[in-house]
Design a protein around this motif. Structure first.
Motif, PDB file in Angstrom:
ATOM      1  N   UNK A  26       9.767   0.395  -3.458  1.00 46.17           N
ATOM      2  CA  UNK A  26       9.882  -0.316  -2.180  1.00 46.17           C
ATOM      3  C   UNK A  26      10.593   0.519  -1.127  1.00 46.17           C
ATOM      4  N   UNK A  27      11.665   1.201  -1.525  1.00 45.49           N
ATOM      5  CA  UNK A  27      12.415   2.033  -0.575  1.00 45.49           C
ATOM      6  C   UNK A  27      11.540   3.129   0.024  1.00 45.49           C
ATOM      7  N   UNK A  28      10.845   3.861  -0.845  1.00 45.85           N
ATOM      8  CA  UNK A  28      10.030   4.979  -0.379  1.00 45.85           C
ATOM      9  C   UNK A  28       8.914   4.491   0.539  1.00 45.85           C
ATOM     10  N   UNK A  29       8.336   3.338   0.205  1.00 47.08           N
ATOM     11  CA  UNK A  29       7.257   2.806   1.029  1.00 47.08           C
ATOM     12  C   UNK A  29       7.749   2.479   2.436  1.00 47.08           C
ATOM     13  N   UNK A  30       8.886   1.766   2.534  1.00 49.48           N
ATOM     14  CA  UNK A  30       9.382   1.380   3.849  1.00 49.48           C
ATOM     15  C   UNK A  30       9.814   2.589   4.668  1.00 49.48           C
ATOM     16  N   UNK A  31      10.462   3.551   4.016  1.00 48.86           N
ATOM     17  CA  UNK A  31      10.888   4.741   4.763  1.00 48.86           C
ATOM     18  C   UNK A  31       9.679   5.504   5.308  1.00 48.86           C
ATOM     19  N   UNK A  32       8.653   5.666   4.479  1.00 41.88           N
ATOM     20  CA  UNK A  32       7.455   6.363   4.943  1.00 41.88           C
ATOM     21  C   UNK A  32       6.755   5.571   6.054  1.00 41.88           C
ATOM     22  N   UNK A  33       6.746   4.250   5.922  1.00 43.74           N
ATOM     23  CA  UNK A  33       6.144   3.400   6.951  1.00 43.74           C
ATOM     24  C   UNK A  33       6.852   3.573   8.285  1.00 43.74           C
ATOM     25  N   UNK A  34       8.194   3.598   8.251  1.00 46.87           N
ATOM     26  CA  UNK A  34       8.966   3.742   9.485  1.00 46.87           C
ATOM     27  C   UNK A  34       8.899   5.156  10.040  1.00 46.87           C
ATOM     28  N   UNK A  35       8.888   6.143   9.139  1.00 48.38           N
ATOM     29  CA  UNK A  35       8.887   7.544   9.580  1.00 48.38           C
ATOM     30  C   UNK A  35       7.530   7.978  10.129  1.00 48.38           C
ATOM     31  N   UNK A  36       6.441   7.505   9.479  1.00 48.14           N
ATOM     32  CA  UNK A  36       5.131   8.081   9.811  1.00 48.14           C
ATOM     33  C   UNK A  36       3.963   7.116   9.698  1.00 48.14           C
ATOM     34  N   UNK A  37       4.258   5.829   9.525  1.00 54.42           N
ATOM     35  CA  UNK A  37       3.195   4.840   9.271  1.00 54.42           C
ATOM     36  C   UNK A  37       2.389   5.225   8.028  1.00 54.42           C
ATOM     37  N   UNK A  38       3.110   5.710   7.014  1.00 51.89           N
ATOM     38  CA  UNK A  38       2.564   6.098   5.701  1.00 51.89           C
ATOM     39  C   UNK A  38       1.661   7.328   5.762  1.00 51.89           C
ATOM     40  N   UNK A  39       1.791   8.105   6.820  1.00 55.58           N
ATOM     41  CA  UNK A  39       0.958   9.304   6.945  1.00 55.58           C
ATOM     42  C   UNK A  39       1.570  10.527   6.268  1.00 55.58           C
ATOM     43  N   UNK A  40       2.882  10.503   5.978  1.00 44.79           N
ATOM     44  CA  UNK A  40       3.513  11.686   5.393  1.00 44.79           C
ATOM     45  C   UNK A  40       3.311  11.782   3.882  1.00 44.79           C
ATOM     46  N   UNK A  41       2.831  10.724   3.256  1.00 42.45           N
ATOM     47  CA  UNK A  41       2.590  10.750   1.810  1.00 42.45           C
ATOM     48  C   UNK A  41       3.838  10.682   0.963  1.00 42.45           C
ATOM     49  N   UNK A  42       4.984  10.458   1.577  1.00 42.00           N
ATOM     50  CA  UNK A  42       6.243  10.442   0.830  1.00 42.00           C
ATOM     51  C   UNK A  42       6.553   9.057   0.273  1.00 42.00           C
ATOM     52  N   UNK A  43       5.629   8.534  -0.495  1.00 37.59           N
ATOM     53  CA  UNK A  43       5.831   7.231  -1.111  1.00 37.59           C
ATOM     54  C   UNK A  43       4.987   7.155  -2.377  1.00 37.59           C
ATOM     55  N   UNK A  44       5.254   6.160  -3.194  1.00 38.64           N
ATOM     56  CA  UNK A  44       4.535   5.957  -4.446  1.00 38.64           C
ATOM     57  C   UNK A  44       3.354   5.034  -4.150  1.00 38.64           C
ATOM     58  N   UNK A  45       2.170   5.563  -4.168  1.00 37.93           N
ATOM     59  CA  UNK A  45       1.003   4.780  -3.772  1.00 37.93           C
ATOM     60  C   UNK A  45       0.412   4.008  -4.943  1.00 37.93           C
ATOM     61  N   UNK A  46      -0.010   2.770  -4.652  1.00 34.21           N
ATOM     62  CA  UNK A  46      -0.711   1.944  -5.642  1.00 34.21           C
ATOM     63  C   UNK A  46      -2.214   1.913  -5.370  1.00 34.21           C
ATOM     64  N   UNK A  47      -2.676   2.690  -4.430  1.00 32.64           N
ATOM     65  CA  UNK A  47      -4.080   2.646  -4.037  1.00 32.64           C
ATOM     66  C   UNK A  47      -5.000   2.962  -5.212  1.00 32.64           C
ATOM     67  N   UNK A  48      -5.942   2.059  -5.470  1.00 32.23           N
ATOM     68  CA  UNK A  48      -6.917   2.259  -6.532  1.00 32.23           C
ATOM     69  C   UNK A  48      -6.355   2.170  -7.938  1.00 32.23           C
ATOM     70  N   UNK A  49      -5.112   1.741  -8.079  1.00 32.75           N
ATOM     71  CA  UNK A  49      -4.459   1.743  -9.389  1.00 32.75           C
ATOM     72  C   UNK A  49      -4.365   0.339  -9.982  1.00 32.75           C
ATOM     73  N   UNK A  50      -4.304   0.300 -11.304  1.00 28.93           N
ATOM     74  CA  UNK A  50      -3.994  -0.925 -12.029  1.00 28.93           C
ATOM     75  C   UNK A  50      -2.476  -0.995 -12.162  1.00 28.93           C
ATOM     76  N   UNK A  51      -1.872  -1.972 -11.506  1.00 32.51           N
ATOM     77  CA  UNK A  51      -0.417  -2.052 -11.390  1.00 32.51           C
ATOM     78  C   UNK A  51       0.129  -3.147 -12.308  1.00 32.51           C
ATOM     79  N   UNK A  52       1.134  -2.788 -13.082  1.00 32.42           N
ATOM     80  CA  UNK A  52       1.863  -3.745 -13.909  1.00 32.42           C
ATOM     81  C   UNK A  52       3.301  -3.808 -13.402  1.00 32.42           C
ATOM     82  N   UNK A  53       3.756  -5.019 -13.071  1.00 35.99           N
ATOM     83  CA  UNK A  53       5.128  -5.214 -12.612  1.00 35.99           C
ATOM     84  C   UNK A  53       5.875  -5.974 -13.704  1.00 35.99           C
ATOM     85  N   UNK A  54       6.902  -5.378 -14.234  1.00 35.92           N
ATOM     86  CA  UNK A  54       7.678  -6.001 -15.306  1.00 35.92           C
ATOM     87  C   UNK A  54       8.910  -6.638 -14.679  1.00 35.92           C
ATOM     88  N   UNK A  55       8.913  -7.945 -14.622  1.00 34.61           N
ATOM     89  CA  UNK A  55       9.998  -8.684 -13.999  1.00 34.61           C
ATOM     90  C   UNK A  55       9.490  -9.558 -12.868  1.00 34.61           C
TER      91      UNK A  55
END
Length: 494
Positions: free
Chosen positions: A269-298
């Motif tokens: 969550x931290x990396x996503x928001x920082x990248x969103x604020x810094x570059x609108x997610x254009x810098x790639x500095x976040x953990x992407x879930x695009x096209x992935x099967x995501x499991x959230x434990x908790x």
């Protein structure tokens, strides 16, 4: 009470939100203001209950019941009904420093303790608070506050809700306040831990600008205990308030936990928001879930935020695993009586979006993770689970027991651990040799907040462990009162 029969005449109308189909396409806030007539009638639903339990702010069965800030809720509900909005704002801010935060991210224990909720639906307290503070900002009623200078200098470590609350009140009574924050932006987990669609960062920045205008100094990109020693602050200032949070994430001790693609939810969550604020997610500095099967434990709010964030990335699928049973649709009075916080099934915004997109709730209950399996490149590919039941052990404790034959393999490209936090990081506490409680939190008595070291106080999650934003704001306020007493002999902070 605005209207004596209002609670009989008007039904509860939930806060208005953009549709899931619309909002998953962007990162903007999902809530929108309601029609003025609806707001008025919702205020009119507040009944003259005699004892307003919504004020409470006590712990019942380990959970908050009523508002820990002791907000004067019936009073501003009545003022809303009467159209006296500025008076409603003044009444709200007698107890609450930052209603724009609590109205967006607090789970509203006030509503859980609402007397009307005992036999009917509770008053929409949280959304009425939202309407008051947004009207106040729009009308220009929210002003910076600064008291007559005392000459006393105070350092606050951490700019989350507890730190900002303490800074707000100490500055308001005239002390010279400096806030140290290790990130590049103010707000702590409000800035980087809570997604933009739940709390737009311009809302945090709006308050930050007011606090700076009031005279509070902010030192960013500075980690106390690393870039500057904690002892230096103790030596240089008349008092130090530690509000660094409980940021040590809880891990999962199973095979495969160190595979590529397994991350703590807070890092995601931290990396996503920082990248969103810094570059609108254009810098790639976040953990992407695009096209992935995501499991959230908790589960909990963090799990929900991960669901919503993964959907906006464009994930292939998303599931949540919860080890506890599915809550009932309604409160069970025999085991969870009013005014305890109601333990009932809540479909939050992330689940709403998953249901809209995939046709089903992403949550799976009574599931325990046995191991995480990777491919030849060391990347996560599967999560192996088993169903469990909770049974009473010989000692009387409830423990999980595996159900034979319920093993299952889930395809996974990204695993997010959303299992809460263990307590504060050790750096500052170790350097200053501060006493700790059995849960590793910095030890200080509630309503005193003083540590074992002279001049050093602590508040918020760093003292009480992971908790609600409203508790952090209250602890920040009350710790400011104790610091003020320590420096001046008395305090007007309530």
């Amino acid at each position: 009470m605005g209207k004596a029969t209002g609670f009989l005449e008007y039904k509860r109308v939930k806060p208005k939100k953009r549709s899931p189909e619309e909002r998953i396409k962007d990162w903007n806030e999902i809530r929108i203001s309601r029609d003025p007539d609806v707001i008025k009638t919702q205020g009119a639903r507040c009944m003259n209950c005699g004892v307003p339990f919504c004020h409470g702010g006590v712990l019942l069965n380990g959970m908050a019941s009523g508002c820990p800030l002791h907000n004067l809720i019936p009073e501003w509900n009545e003022l809303i009904f009467k159209g006296q909005w500025e008076d409603a704002y003044k009444r709200l801010t007698r107890t609450s420093p930052f209603p724009e935060f609590t109205s967006r991210v607090c789970p509203a224990p006030c509503e859980g303790a609402c007397t009307e909720g005992y036999i009917m639906e509770p008053v929409t307290i949280n959304s009425l608070e939202y309407e008051i503070i947004e009207r106040a900002f729009a009308e220009g009623w929210v002003k910076p506050r600064k008291g007559k200078a005392t000459g006393k200098r105070i350092a606050i470590v951490g700019s989350g809700p507890a730190g900002l609350s303490a800074a707000y009140y100490l500055n308001a009574v005239g002390h010279d306040v400096t806030v140290y924050e290790r990130s590049d932006r103010v707000g702590g987990l409000m800035m980087y831990g809570i997604p933009n669609m739940k709390l737009e960062k311009q809302i945090v920045e709006r308050r930050f600008a007011l606090l700076k205008e009031s005279g509070i100094q902010f030192v960013l990109n500075t980690e106390v205990g690393k870039d500057i020693s904690a002892q230096e602050l103790v030596d240089q200032y008349d008092a130090v308030v530690l509000c660094a949070g409980a940021t040590k994430a809880r891990g999962l001790n199973v095979e495969g936990k160190d595979l590529k693609g397994v991350h703590f939810a807070v890092d995601f969550l931290k990396a996503n928001t920082k990248s969103l604020l810094d570059s609108k997610l254009q810098d790639g500095n976040f953990i992407s879930a695009k096209g992935k099967n995501v499991i959230i434990i908790g589960g909990g709010d963090t799990g929900t935020d991960c669901v919503a964030t993964s959907i906006r990335h464009g994930c292939e699928s998303v599931y949540q695993f919860e080890i506890m049973p599915e809550p009932p649709a309604e409160r069970k009075e025999e085991s969870n009586p009013w005014p305890e916080w109601p333990k009932k099934l809540n479909v939050d915004y992330g689940q709403e979006e998953a249901i809209s997109l995939y046709g089903k709730d992403p949550r799976n209950y009574l599931i325990s993770t046995k191991k995480i399996v990777g491919n030849e490149n060391g990347e996560v590919s599967e999560v192996h689970t088993v169903e469990i039941n909770w049974v009473k052990s010989p000692s009387g404790r409830m423990v999980p027991q595996e159900v034979p034959g319920t093993e299952k393999i889930w395809k996974a490209d990204l695993v997010l651990l959303a299992m809460g936090f263990l307590g504060p990081e050790d750096t500052i506490a170790n350097e200053l040799k501060l006493d700790r409680d059995p849960q590793s939190n910095v030890k200080a008595e509630y309503e005193v907040f003083k540590t074992n070291l002279d001049k050093v106080f602590t508040a918020g999650d760093m003292r009480r462990g992971q908790s609600l934003i409203v508790w952090a704001l209250q602890e920040g306020k009350l710790s400011a009162r104790e610091v003020d007493k320590y420096l001046m002999g008395k305090s007007v902070i309530k």
